[in-house]
Scaffold this motif. Sequence first.
Motif, short mmCIF file in Angstrom:
data_model
loop_
_atom_site.label_atom_id
_atom_site.label_comp_id
_atom_site.label_asym_id
_atom_site.label_seq_id
_atom_site.Cartn_x
_atom_site.Cartn_y
_atom_site.Cartn_z
N VAL A 169 15.17 -35.26 46.86
CA VAL A 169 14.35 -34.05 46.65
C VAL A 169 14.71 -33.00 47.69
O VAL A 169 14.91 -31.82 47.36
N GLU A 170 14.80 -33.41 48.95
CA GLU A 170 15.13 -32.45 50.01
C GLU A 170 16.51 -31.83 49.82
O GLU A 170 16.68 -30.63 50.01
N PHE A 171 17.50 -32.64 49.42
CA PHE A 171 18.84 -32.10 49.17
C PHE A 171 18.82 -31.13 47.99
O PHE A 171 19.47 -30.08 48.02
N LEU A 172 18.07 -31.46 46.94
CA LEU A 172 17.98 -30.56 45.80
C LEU A 172 17.33 -29.24 46.18
O LEU A 172 17.75 -28.17 45.73
N ARG A 173 16.31 -29.30 47.01
CA ARG A 173 15.69 -28.07 47.49
C ARG A 173 16.68 -27.24 48.29
O ARG A 173 16.72 -26.01 48.16
N ALA A 174 17.49 -27.89 49.13
CA ALA A 174 18.49 -27.17 49.92
C ALA A 174 19.52 -26.50 49.02
O ALA A 174 20.10 -25.47 49.40
N LEU A 175 19.72 -27.06 47.83
CA LEU A 175 20.64 -26.46 46.86
C LEU A 175 19.98 -25.35 46.04
O LEU A 175 20.61 -24.76 45.18
N GLY A 176 18.70 -25.10 46.31
CA GLY A 176 18.00 -23.98 45.67
C GLY A 176 17.08 -24.33 44.53
O GLY A 176 16.51 -23.44 43.90
N HIS A 177 16.87 -25.61 44.26
CA HIS A 177 15.99 -26.01 43.15
C HIS A 177 14.54 -26.07 43.60
O HIS A 177 14.24 -26.37 44.76
N ASP A 178 13.65 -25.78 42.68
CA ASP A 178 12.21 -25.82 42.91
C ASP A 178 11.73 -27.21 42.47
O ASP A 178 11.61 -27.47 41.28
N VAL A 179 11.51 -28.09 43.44
CA VAL A 179 11.15 -29.47 43.13
C VAL A 179 9.73 -29.75 43.60
O VAL A 179 9.40 -29.57 44.78
N LEU A 180 8.89 -30.19 42.67
CA LEU A 180 7.54 -30.62 42.96
C LEU A 180 7.51 -32.14 42.83
O LEU A 180 8.02 -32.68 41.85
N THR A 181 6.94 -32.83 43.81
CA THR A 181 6.83 -34.28 43.71
C THR A 181 5.44 -34.66 43.18
O THR A 181 4.49 -33.87 43.27
N VAL A 182 5.34 -35.87 42.66
CA VAL A 182 4.05 -36.39 42.21
C VAL A 182 3.05 -36.35 43.36
O VAL A 182 1.89 -35.96 43.20
N GLN A 183 3.51 -36.70 44.56
CA GLN A 183 2.65 -36.71 45.73
C GLN A 183 2.13 -35.31 46.04
O GLN A 183 0.94 -35.13 46.32
N GLU A 184 2.99 -34.31 46.00
CA GLU A 184 2.58 -32.94 46.30
C GLU A 184 1.64 -32.38 45.24
O GLU A 184 0.82 -31.51 45.53
N ALA A 185 1.75 -32.90 44.02
CA ALA A 185 0.87 -32.46 42.93
C ALA A 185 -0.48 -33.16 42.99
O ALA A 185 -1.35 -32.91 42.14
N GLY A 186 -0.68 -34.05 43.99
CA GLY A 186 -1.96 -34.75 44.13
C GLY A 186 -2.17 -35.84 43.10
O GLY A 186 -3.29 -36.19 42.78
N ARG A 187 -1.06 -36.39 42.57
CA ARG A 187 -1.17 -37.38 41.50
C ARG A 187 -0.58 -38.74 41.90
O ARG A 187 -0.31 -39.56 41.05
N ALA A 188 -0.41 -38.96 43.20
CA ALA A 188 0.19 -40.22 43.68
C ALA A 188 -0.80 -41.37 43.62
O ALA A 188 -2.02 -41.18 43.65
N ASN A 189 -0.27 -42.58 43.52
CA ASN A 189 -1.05 -43.82 43.55
C ASN A 189 -2.16 -43.87 42.52
O ASN A 189 -3.22 -44.45 42.76
N GLN A 190 -1.95 -43.25 41.37
CA GLN A 190 -2.95 -43.25 40.31
C GLN A 190 -2.51 -44.06 39.10
O GLN A 190 -3.26 -44.15 38.13
N GLY A 191 -1.31 -44.61 39.14
CA GLY A 191 -0.83 -45.41 38.02
C GLY A 191 -0.75 -44.60 36.74
O GLY A 191 -1.06 -45.10 35.66
N ILE A 192 -0.34 -43.36 36.84
CA ILE A 192 -0.29 -42.47 35.67
C ILE A 192 0.83 -42.94 34.74
O ILE A 192 1.97 -43.10 35.17
#
Length: 115
Positions: A15-38
């Motif tokens: 994710v960090e490398f993709l961001r450095a390449l200019g991509h807009d990456v949102l993680t499940v954790q950043e979206a507040g949806r981690a550890n929910q077994g979605i």
Amino acid sequence: MARLYADEQYPYPVVEFLRALGHDVLTVQEAGRANQGIPDPEVLSFATSQNRAVITQNRKDFIRLHRIQPGHAGIIACTNDRDWEALANRIHTAITAEESLQGKLIRVVRPAVSP
């Protein structure tokens, strides 16, 4: 650049490398949806509602979802590769070659190692 949604098990260094390449990456954790077994269909629906392509190593399930829910914002299914930077570069090359990720399944595969 691409708008991506990294599923819960996706390696954060990529994710960090993709961001450095200019991509807009949102993680499940950043979206507040981690550890929910979605369930995977809900992960795909959320990403689609945010106009983001899912990036995952859960290839089998998301390839199946692509077949039954083709109206998504894109799925990038990757093989596992511990060379995070090389993986990010392969993803970058694959997705920037596309005019749009909408409804597409892109497979990013680790290259074979020569003996």
